[in-house]
Design a protein around this motif. Structure first.
Motif, PDB file in Angstrom:
ATOM      1  N   MET A   1      24.022 -40.226  -2.293  1.00  0.00           N
ATOM      2  CA  MET A   1      22.778 -40.941  -2.502  1.00  0.00           C
ATOM      3  C   MET A   1      21.662 -40.295  -1.671  1.00  0.00           C
ATOM      4  O   MET A   1      21.861 -39.977  -0.503  1.00  0.00           O
ATOM      5  N   LYS A   2      20.497 -40.108  -2.286  1.00  0.00           N
ATOM      6  CA  LYS A   2      19.340 -39.565  -1.571  1.00  0.00           C
ATOM      7  C   LYS A   2      18.260 -40.639  -1.504  1.00  0.00           C
ATOM      8  O   LYS A   2      17.874 -41.214  -2.514  1.00  0.00           O
ATOM      9  N   VAL A   3      17.792 -40.878  -0.286  1.00  0.00           N
ATOM     10  CA  VAL A   3      16.799 -41.923  -0.034  1.00  0.00           C
ATOM     11  C   VAL A   3      15.573 -41.293   0.600  1.00  0.00           C
ATOM     12  O   VAL A   3      15.687 -40.478   1.535  1.00  0.00           O
ATOM     13  N   LEU A   4      14.392 -41.662   0.102  1.00  0.00           N
ATOM     14  CA  LEU A   4      13.134 -41.181   0.657  1.00  0.00           C
ATOM     15  C   LEU A   4      12.413 -42.328   1.341  1.00  0.00           C
ATOM     16  O   LEU A   4      12.220 -43.394   0.745  1.00  0.00           O
ATOM     17  N   LEU A   5      12.021 -42.133   2.587  1.00  0.00           N
ATOM     18  CA  LEU A   5      11.162 -43.075   3.313  1.00  0.00           C
ATOM     19  C   LEU A   5       9.796 -42.451   3.484  1.00  0.00           C
ATOM     20  O   LEU A   5       9.666 -41.351   4.032  1.00  0.00           O
ATOM     21  N   ALA A   6       8.768 -43.134   3.007  1.00  0.00           N
ATOM     22  CA  ALA A   6       7.391 -42.678   3.178  1.00  0.00           C
ATOM     23  C   ALA A   6       6.687 -43.592   4.176  1.00  0.00           C
ATOM     24  O   ALA A   6       6.634 -44.806   3.979  1.00  0.00           O
ATOM     25  N   GLY A   7       6.168 -43.007   5.255  1.00  0.00           N
ATOM     26  CA  GLY A   7       5.429 -43.778   6.242  1.00  0.00           C
ATOM     27  C   GLY A   7       6.153 -43.891   7.570  1.00  0.00           C
ATOM     28  O   GLY A   7       7.051 -43.122   7.898  1.00  0.00           O
ATOM     29  N   GLU A   8       5.707 -44.865   8.378  1.00  0.00           N
ATOM     30  CA  GLU A   8       6.318 -45.240   9.659  1.00  0.00           C
ATOM     31  C   GLU A   8       6.082 -44.252  10.798  1.00  0.00           C
ATOM     32  O   GLU A   8       6.811 -44.277  11.785  1.00  0.00           O
ATOM     33  N   THR A   9       5.082 -43.384  10.699  1.00  0.00           N
ATOM     34  CA  THR A   9       4.695 -42.583  11.858  1.00  0.00           C
ATOM     35  C   THR A   9       3.269 -42.931  12.240  1.00  0.00           C
ATOM     36  O   THR A   9       2.431 -43.231  11.395  1.00  0.00           O
ATOM     37  N   PHE A  10       3.009 -42.887  13.560  1.00  0.00           N
ATOM     38  CA  PHE A  10       1.717 -43.306  14.084  1.00  0.00           C
ATOM     39  C   PHE A  10       1.301 -42.372  15.204  1.00  0.00           C
ATOM     40  O   PHE A  10       2.142 -41.869  15.954  1.00  0.00           O
ATOM     41  N   ALA A  11       0.014 -42.153  15.322  1.00  0.00           N
ATOM     42  CA  ALA A  11      -0.542 -41.396  16.440  1.00  0.00           C
ATOM     43  C   ALA A  11      -1.337 -42.357  17.310  1.00  0.00           C
ATOM     44  O   ALA A  11      -2.255 -43.032  16.833  1.00  0.00           O
ATOM     45  N   ALA A  12      -0.979 -42.454  18.587  1.00  0.00           N
ATOM     46  CA  ALA A  12      -1.656 -43.355  19.516  1.00  0.00           C
ATOM     47  C   ALA A  12      -2.440 -42.536  20.532  1.00  0.00           C
ATOM     48  O   ALA A  12      -1.902 -41.611  21.156  1.00  0.00           O
ATOM     49  N   THR A  13      -3.709 -42.861  20.681  1.00  0.00           N
ATOM     50  CA  THR A  13      -4.575 -42.177  21.645  1.00  0.00           C
ATOM     51  C   THR A  13      -4.939 -43.140  22.761  1.00  0.00           C
ATOM     52  O   THR A  13      -5.380 -44.265  22.505  1.00  0.00           O
ATOM     53  N   THR A  14      -4.751 -42.712  24.020  1.00  0.00           N
ATOM     54  CA  THR A  14      -5.022 -43.551  25.183  1.00  0.00           C
ATOM     55  C   THR A  14      -6.055 -42.879  26.065  1.00  0.00           C
ATOM     56  O   THR A  14      -5.947 -41.680  26.366  1.00  0.00           O
ATOM     57  N   SER A  15      -7.071 -43.645  26.467  1.00  0.00           N
ATOM     58  CA  SER A  15      -8.086 -43.141  27.390  1.00  0.00           C
ATOM     59  C   SER A  15      -8.009 -43.927  28.690  1.00  0.00           C
ATOM     60  O   SER A  15      -7.955 -45.164  28.681  1.00  0.00           O
ATOM     61  N   VAL A  16      -7.995 -43.206  29.817  1.00  0.00           N
ATOM     62  CA  VAL A  16      -7.915 -43.818  31.141  1.00  0.00           C
ATOM     63  C   VAL A  16      -9.101 -43.343  31.963  1.00  0.00           C
ATOM     64  O   VAL A  16      -9.343 -42.136  32.094  1.00  0.00           O
ATOM     65  N   ALA A  17      -9.870 -44.315  32.504  1.00  0.00           N
ATOM     66  CA  ALA A  17     -11.017 -43.984  33.355  1.00  0.00           C
ATOM     67  C   ALA A  17     -10.569 -43.929  34.802  1.00  0.00           C
ATOM     68  O   ALA A  17     -10.003 -44.893  35.329  1.00  0.00           O
ATOM     69  N   VAL A  18     -10.790 -42.776  35.460  1.00  0.00           N
ATOM     70  CA  VAL A  18     -10.472 -42.594  36.872  1.00  0.00           C
ATOM     71  C   VAL A  18     -11.773 -42.222  37.571  1.00  0.00           C
ATOM     72  O   VAL A  18     -12.213 -41.065  37.529  1.00  0.00           O
ATOM     73  N   GLY A  19     -12.415 -43.216  38.190  1.00  0.00           N
ATOM     74  CA  GLY A  19     -13.725 -42.966  38.741  1.00  0.00           C
ATOM     75  C   GLY A  19     -14.689 -42.609  37.628  1.00  0.00           C
ATOM     76  O   GLY A  19     -14.833 -43.339  36.639  1.00  0.00           O
ATOM     77  N   GLY A  20     -15.311 -41.471  37.738  1.00  0.00           N
ATOM     78  CA  GLY A  20     -16.244 -41.031  36.707  1.00  0.00           C
ATOM     79  C   GLY A  20     -15.604 -40.159  35.647  1.00  0.00           C
ATOM     80  O   GLY A  20     -16.307 -39.670  34.750  1.00  0.00           O
ATOM     81  N   ASP A  21     -14.316 -39.956  35.742  1.00  0.00           N
ATOM     82  CA  ASP A  21     -13.622 -39.108  34.786  1.00  0.00           C
ATOM     83  C   ASP A  21     -12.825 -39.957  33.798  1.00  0.00           C
ATOM     84  O   ASP A  21     -12.263 -40.990  34.148  1.00  0.00           O
ATOM     85  N   VAL A  22     -12.779 -39.506  32.558  1.00  0.00           N
ATOM     86  CA  VAL A  22     -11.987 -40.160  31.522  1.00  0.00           C
ATOM     87  C   VAL A  22     -10.926 -39.183  31.036  1.00  0.00           C
ATOM     88  O   VAL A  22     -11.242 -38.082  30.579  1.00  0.00           O
ATOM     89  N   LEU A  23      -9.673 -39.594  31.164  1.00  0.00           N
ATOM     90  CA  LEU A  23      -8.552 -38.765  30.748  1.00  0.00           C
ATOM     91  C   LEU A  23      -7.987 -39.338  29.456  1.00  0.00           C
ATOM     92  O   LEU A  23      -7.742 -40.531  29.345  1.00  0.00           O
ATOM     93  N   THR A  24      -7.785 -38.492  28.457  1.00  0.00           N
ATOM     94  CA  THR A  24      -7.295 -38.929  27.151  1.00  0.00           C
ATOM     95  C   THR A  24      -5.984 -38.232  26.830  1.00  0.00           C
ATOM     96  O   THR A  24      -5.840 -37.028  27.057  1.00  0.00           O
ATOM     97  N   SER A  25      -5.043 -39.020  26.344  1.00  0.00           N
ATOM     98  CA  SER A  25      -3.755 -38.458  25.931  1.00  0.00           C
ATOM     99  C   SER A  25      -3.387 -38.999  24.560  1.00  0.00           C
ATOM    100  O   SER A  25      -3.843 -40.068  24.158  1.00  0.00           O
TER     101      SER A  25
END
Length: 253
Positions: free
Chosen positions: A1-25
């Protein structure tokens, strides 16, 4: 049996403020790891095309789609499948929602799963209402935001325990933490197998349909976190239930 799953992946972006600097991952998340492992334990191999790749890689013709006995669409909206590179360039091309309808009518199995981008979607952005995919489902999508969060948990009521999908499944099902609101068609070819009661309404959780030569399933909650609780994901019969769904779609059970 062959099964196809479409979807279920996500990209998460996080921004962290450290003093006057903003770090994004940025982090990539696959919400189907538990589902894939559960099917693998049932001896079912799955091919996944993540949501970020569906526009370019989801099959463009019925022959390519028909190599799969079952297709699961989970947390990827209708527009991702509709707006192809050809459409963006202003050229006439394939409607992959019409293709999915033809796939079912010619004998394929299709499951639409719930989530923030399932059915009509938490913010009305999944947009499967009034589409060819909705035509073949056992439910109608509501034409507005249909997601509901229920952190205290919802308990499923099984209406047809004799259905093959519930073979070997002991009641009750573990709690779920949210679902999409749907309207069961009740058209004679559709069967409502399970509901969840919330605020005076019994909402369809699991419904099935024979359409043309194929079969469809509406599963109104996630196939993994977060609407499937950790109790559900850790349940010894989670894999059996998901395997039963896929086997029924493929016509092997």
């Amino acid at each position: 049996m062959k099964v196809l799953l479409a979807g279920e992946t996500f990209a998460a972006t996080t921004s962290v403020a450290v003093g006057g600097d903003v770090l994004t991952s940025a982090t990539s998340i696959n919400g189907a790891t538990a589902f894939e492992a559960a099917l693998a334990a049932e001896g079912i191999a799955m091919t996944q095309i993540g949501g970020d790749r569906c526009a370019a890689e989801f099959p463009f013709d019925l022959d390519a789609l028909s190599q799969y006995q079952a297709v699961v669409i989970s947390d990827v909206g209708a527009l991702t499948l509709l707006v192809t590179a050809e459409a963006r360039a202003g050229r006439v091309g394939v409607n992959r929602l019409e293709m999915l309808k033809a796939y079912v009518e010619s004998g394929g199995g299709l499951m639409l799963a719930g989530g923030y981008m399932g059915f009509q979607g938490m913010f009305g952005t999944a947009r499967f209402h009034d589409t060819p995919v909705e035509d073949v489902l056992p439910v109608r999508c509501l034409p507005f935001s249909d997601g509901m969060e229920v952190p205290q948990g919802l308990q499923a009521s099984i209406l047809e325990s004799s259905h093959p999908i519930f073979a070997g499944i002991e009641k009750p099902l573990p709690p779920i933490l949210g679902m999409n609101k749907l309207d069961f068609k009740g058209d004679g070819s559709s069967r409502l197998l399970a509901t969840c009661h919330y605020r005076s309404t019994d909402w369809p959780l699991l419904a099935v349909r024979n359409h043309g030569r194929g079969r469809t399933v509406a599963w109104a909650t996630d196939i993994g976190p977060h609407w499937l609780s950790q109790d559900f994901l850790g349940w010894s019969l989670y894999g059996r239930l998901m395997g039963n769904v896929v086997r029924w779609l493929a016509g092997t059970e």
